[in-house]
Design a protein around this motif. Structure first.
Motif, PDB file in Angstrom:
ATOM      1  N   ALA A 135       0.848  -1.192   0.000  1.00 24.92           N
ATOM      2  CA  ALA A 135       0.000   0.000   0.000  1.00 24.92           C
ATOM      3  C   ALA A 135       0.883   1.241   0.000  1.00 24.92           C
ATOM      4  O   ALA A 135       2.000   1.225   0.531  1.00 24.92           O
ATOM      5  CB  ALA A 135      -0.927   0.000   1.224  1.00 24.92           C
ATOM      6  N   TRP A 136       0.374   2.311  -0.596  1.00 23.23           N
ATOM      7  CA  TRP A 136       1.113   3.570  -0.706  1.00 23.23           C
ATOM      8  C   TRP A 136       0.489   4.615   0.218  1.00 23.23           C
ATOM      9  O   TRP A 136      -0.733   4.704   0.344  1.00 23.23           O
ATOM     10  CB  TRP A 136       1.083   4.088  -2.147  1.00 23.23           C
ATOM     11  N   THR A 137       1.377   5.418   0.841  1.00 24.84           N
ATOM     12  CA  THR A 137       0.926   6.507   1.708  1.00 24.84           C
ATOM     13  C   THR A 137       1.806   7.728   1.456  1.00 24.84           C
ATOM     14  O   THR A 137       2.839   7.648   0.774  1.00 24.84           O
ATOM     15  CB  THR A 137       1.034   6.133   3.198  1.00 24.84           C
ATOM     16  N   LEU A 138       1.406   8.854   2.025  1.00 26.94           N
ATOM     17  CA  LEU A 138       2.271  10.027   2.039  1.00 26.94           C
ATOM     18  C   LEU A 138       3.421   9.776   3.013  1.00 26.94           C
ATOM     19  O   LEU A 138       3.277   8.995   3.962  1.00 26.94           O
ATOM     20  CB  LEU A 138       1.485  11.267   2.462  1.00 26.94           C
ATOM     21  N   PRO A 139       4.590  10.413   2.798  1.00 22.99           N
ATOM     22  CA  PRO A 139       5.731  10.166   3.686  1.00 22.99           C
ATOM     23  C   PRO A 139       5.418  10.374   5.160  1.00 22.99           C
ATOM     24  O   PRO A 139       5.862   9.605   6.017  1.00 22.99           O
ATOM     25  CB  PRO A 139       6.780  11.159   3.183  1.00 22.99           C
ATOM     26  N   ALA A 140       4.648  11.407   5.488  1.00 22.58           N
ATOM     27  CA  ALA A 140       4.341  11.690   6.890  1.00 22.58           C
ATOM     28  C   ALA A 140       3.428  10.641   7.506  1.00 22.58           C
ATOM     29  O   ALA A 140       3.394  10.481   8.736  1.00 22.58           O
ATOM     30  CB  ALA A 140       3.712  13.069   7.018  1.00 22.58           C
ATOM     31  N   ASP A 141       2.675   9.907   6.673  1.00 29.79           N
ATOM     32  CA  ASP A 141       1.727   8.906   7.170  1.00 29.79           C
ATOM     33  C   ASP A 141       2.296   7.497   7.175  1.00 29.79           C
ATOM     34  O   ASP A 141       1.590   6.556   7.592  1.00 29.79           O
ATOM     35  CB  ASP A 141       0.454   8.916   6.307  1.00 29.79           C
ATOM     36  N   PHE A 142       3.520   7.333   6.728  1.00 31.53           N
ATOM     37  CA  PHE A 142       4.048   5.978   6.506  1.00 31.53           C
ATOM     38  C   PHE A 142       4.057   5.158   7.796  1.00 31.53           C
ATOM     39  O   PHE A 142       3.445   4.082   7.861  1.00 31.53           O
ATOM     40  CB  PHE A 142       5.451   6.065   5.915  1.00 31.53           C
ATOM     41  N   PHE A 143       4.759   5.629   8.827  1.00 32.17           N
ATOM     42  CA  PHE A 143       4.884   4.831  10.053  1.00 32.17           C
ATOM     43  C   PHE A 143       3.570   4.728  10.822  1.00 32.17           C
ATOM     44  O   PHE A 143       3.218   3.628  11.280  1.00 32.17           O
ATOM     45  CB  PHE A 143       5.999   5.402  10.939  1.00 32.17           C
ATOM     46  N   PRO A 144       2.801   5.813  11.005  1.00 30.11           N
ATOM     47  CA  PRO A 144       1.509   5.651  11.707  1.00 30.11           C
ATOM     48  C   PRO A 144       0.566   4.685  10.999  1.00 30.11           C
ATOM     49  O   PRO A 144      -0.082   3.851  11.652  1.00 30.11           O
ATOM     50  CB  PRO A 144       0.940   7.080  11.720  1.00 30.11           C
ATOM     51  N   ALA A 145       0.495   4.781   9.679  1.00 35.95           N
ATOM     52  CA  ALA A 145      -0.390   3.881   8.935  1.00 35.95           C
ATOM     53  C   ALA A 145       0.095   2.438   9.020  1.00 35.95           C
ATOM     54  O   ALA A 145      -0.724   1.507   9.133  1.00 35.95           O
ATOM     55  CB  ALA A 145      -0.482   4.331   7.480  1.00 35.95           C
ATOM     56  N   ARG A 146       1.386   2.233   8.975  1.00 35.60           N
ATOM     57  CA  ARG A 146       1.933   0.872   9.046  1.00 35.60           C
ATOM     58  C   ARG A 146       1.591   0.219  10.387  1.00 35.60           C
ATOM     59  O   ARG A 146       1.158  -0.938  10.436  1.00 35.60           O
ATOM     60  CB  ARG A 146       3.454   0.932   8.846  1.00 35.60           C
ATOM     61  N   LEU A 147       1.774   0.959  11.474  1.00 35.98           N
ATOM     62  CA  LEU A 147       1.462   0.404  12.795  1.00 35.98           C
ATOM     63  C   LEU A 147      -0.033   0.136  12.939  1.00 35.98           C
ATOM     64  O   LEU A 147      -0.441  -0.917  13.467  1.00 35.98           O
ATOM     65  CB  LEU A 147       1.935   1.383  13.873  1.00 35.98           C
ATOM     66  N   GLU A 148      -0.856   1.075  12.463  1.00 31.26           N
ATOM     67  CA  GLU A 148      -2.304   0.917  12.589  1.00 31.26           C
ATOM     68  C   GLU A 148      -2.806  -0.253  11.760  1.00 31.26           C
ATOM     69  O   GLU A 148      -3.660  -1.038  12.215  1.00 31.26           O
ATOM     70  CB  GLU A 148      -2.985   2.215  12.146  1.00 31.26           C
ATOM     71  N   LEU A 149      -2.301  -0.406  10.554  1.00 32.35           N
ATOM     72  CA  LEU A 149      -2.743  -1.511   9.698  1.00 32.35           C
ATOM     73  C   LEU A 149      -2.349  -2.864  10.280  1.00 32.35           C
ATOM     74  O   LEU A 149      -3.126  -3.824  10.216  1.00 32.35           O
ATOM     75  CB  LEU A 149      -2.157  -1.337   8.296  1.00 32.35           C
ATOM     76  N   THR A 150      -1.146  -2.950  10.829  1.00 29.72           N
ATOM     77  CA  THR A 150      -0.698  -4.221  11.413  1.00 29.72           C
ATOM     78  C   THR A 150      -1.653  -4.663  12.527  1.00 29.72           C
ATOM     79  O   THR A 150      -2.031  -5.837  12.618  1.00 29.72           O
ATOM     80  CB  THR A 150       0.727  -4.078  11.950  1.00 29.72           C
TER      81      THR A 150
END
Length: 282
Positions: free
Chosen positions: A231-246
């Motif tokens: 999945a693709w995200t904006l750079p600022a959203d990369f780590f928060p989105a990764r943790l939330e999705l996991t």
């Protein structure tokens, strides 16, 4: 007294003999000093308008311009007093070569720092990775680059190492792709698992619609099937989105009854039958 006058001459004779040279030397010194100060001020003033040049580079350019003019002025003044500047240049060149060899690594850092400040592969505040070292840029000095790692540890890197290393600038990326590997039981319904993960992706607002996210089988491992989620995200959203999705992946898979296997080993130890002892012969 009389002997000194006989040797050097009267003050009037000294003034007539050396006066023009002294006057011209003083004039050159005053003009050179004034020009050096004006050049430094001009560089600082223009530096405020040069948005493409890093602010750290402006004081250095101002100092270099000032020292260059003062060096030329000093040589001109010495020539007016009859000093052989060619010999002086030779001595300074030899001394400079010796110092340059002794400070080879330091001069390499300075040269690399100038290249970094001009080319600007990163700016202060950018999140970067330099040869495996990651962090946020705090300062770009002439000798070194200072970072703060993502866990808050200060890092100092020599400019020569930064210049020759592979630099990844996460901040300048327009978007970033995350790859997550999710393992499900080998007996699970793969189509159901893929649909569940895709539903979680569609409910995450930080996942970009383009390029479209994907979920597919990537590996048939021992006792499980690995699904690759991209999945693709904006750079600022990369780590928060990764943790939330996991976290959401695990919760939804559990809710759907899809087992996420935990690596384990079963040991089977066969028990040997006890040996029969023959009765002693009577």
């Amino acid at each position: 007294m009389e002997q000194g006058i006989a040797t050097w001459g009267t003050p009037i004779e000294l003034l007539e003999r050396h006066g023009p040279g002294v006057s011209s030397a003083l004039f050159i010194a005053v003009v050179g000093w004034t020009a050096a100060a004006w050049a430094a001020r001009s560089v600082r003033s223009l530096g405020k308008k040069w948005t493409q040049v890093d602010a750290t580079l402006i004081p250095l350019l101002a100092s270099v311009s000032r020292l260059t003019i003062l060096t030329v002025t000093t040589m001109a003044v010495l020539e007016r007093f009859g000093v052989d500047t060619k010999s002086l240049f030779a001595v300074l060149g030899a001394a400079g070569l010796t110092v340059g060899l002794a400070l080879k690594d330091t001069l390499s850092d300075v040269a690399a720092g100038l290249v970094l400040l001009v080319l600007r592969p990163f700016d202060v505040g950018d999140a970067i990775e330099v040869d495996g070292t990651s962090g946020v840029v705090d300062a770009i000095d002439v000798f070194q680059t200072r970072l703060t790692s993502f866990d808050g540890v200060p890092i100092t890197l020599p400019n020569s190492k930064v210049r020759s290393a592979k630099i990844q600038n996460f901040t300048r990326a327009q978007r970033r792709r995350m790859d997550l590997t999710i393992g499900v039981s080998a007996t699970a319904d793969i189509a159901h698992a893929i649909a569940t993960l895709r539903d979680v992706l569609s409910s995450e607002p930080r996942v970009l619609p383009e390029p479209a996210p994907s979920v597919d089988v990537v590996e048939l491992a021992e006792g499980k099937v690995n699904l690759l989620v991209r999945a693709w995200t904006l750079p600022a959203d990369f780590f928060p989105a990764r943790l939330e999705l996991t976290r959401h992946f695990k919760e939804r898979l559990d809710a759907e009854g899809i087992v996420v296997p935990i690596p384990q080993r079963e040991l089977h130890i066969p028990l040997r039958e006890p040996e029969r002892r023959s009765a002693p012969f009577l």
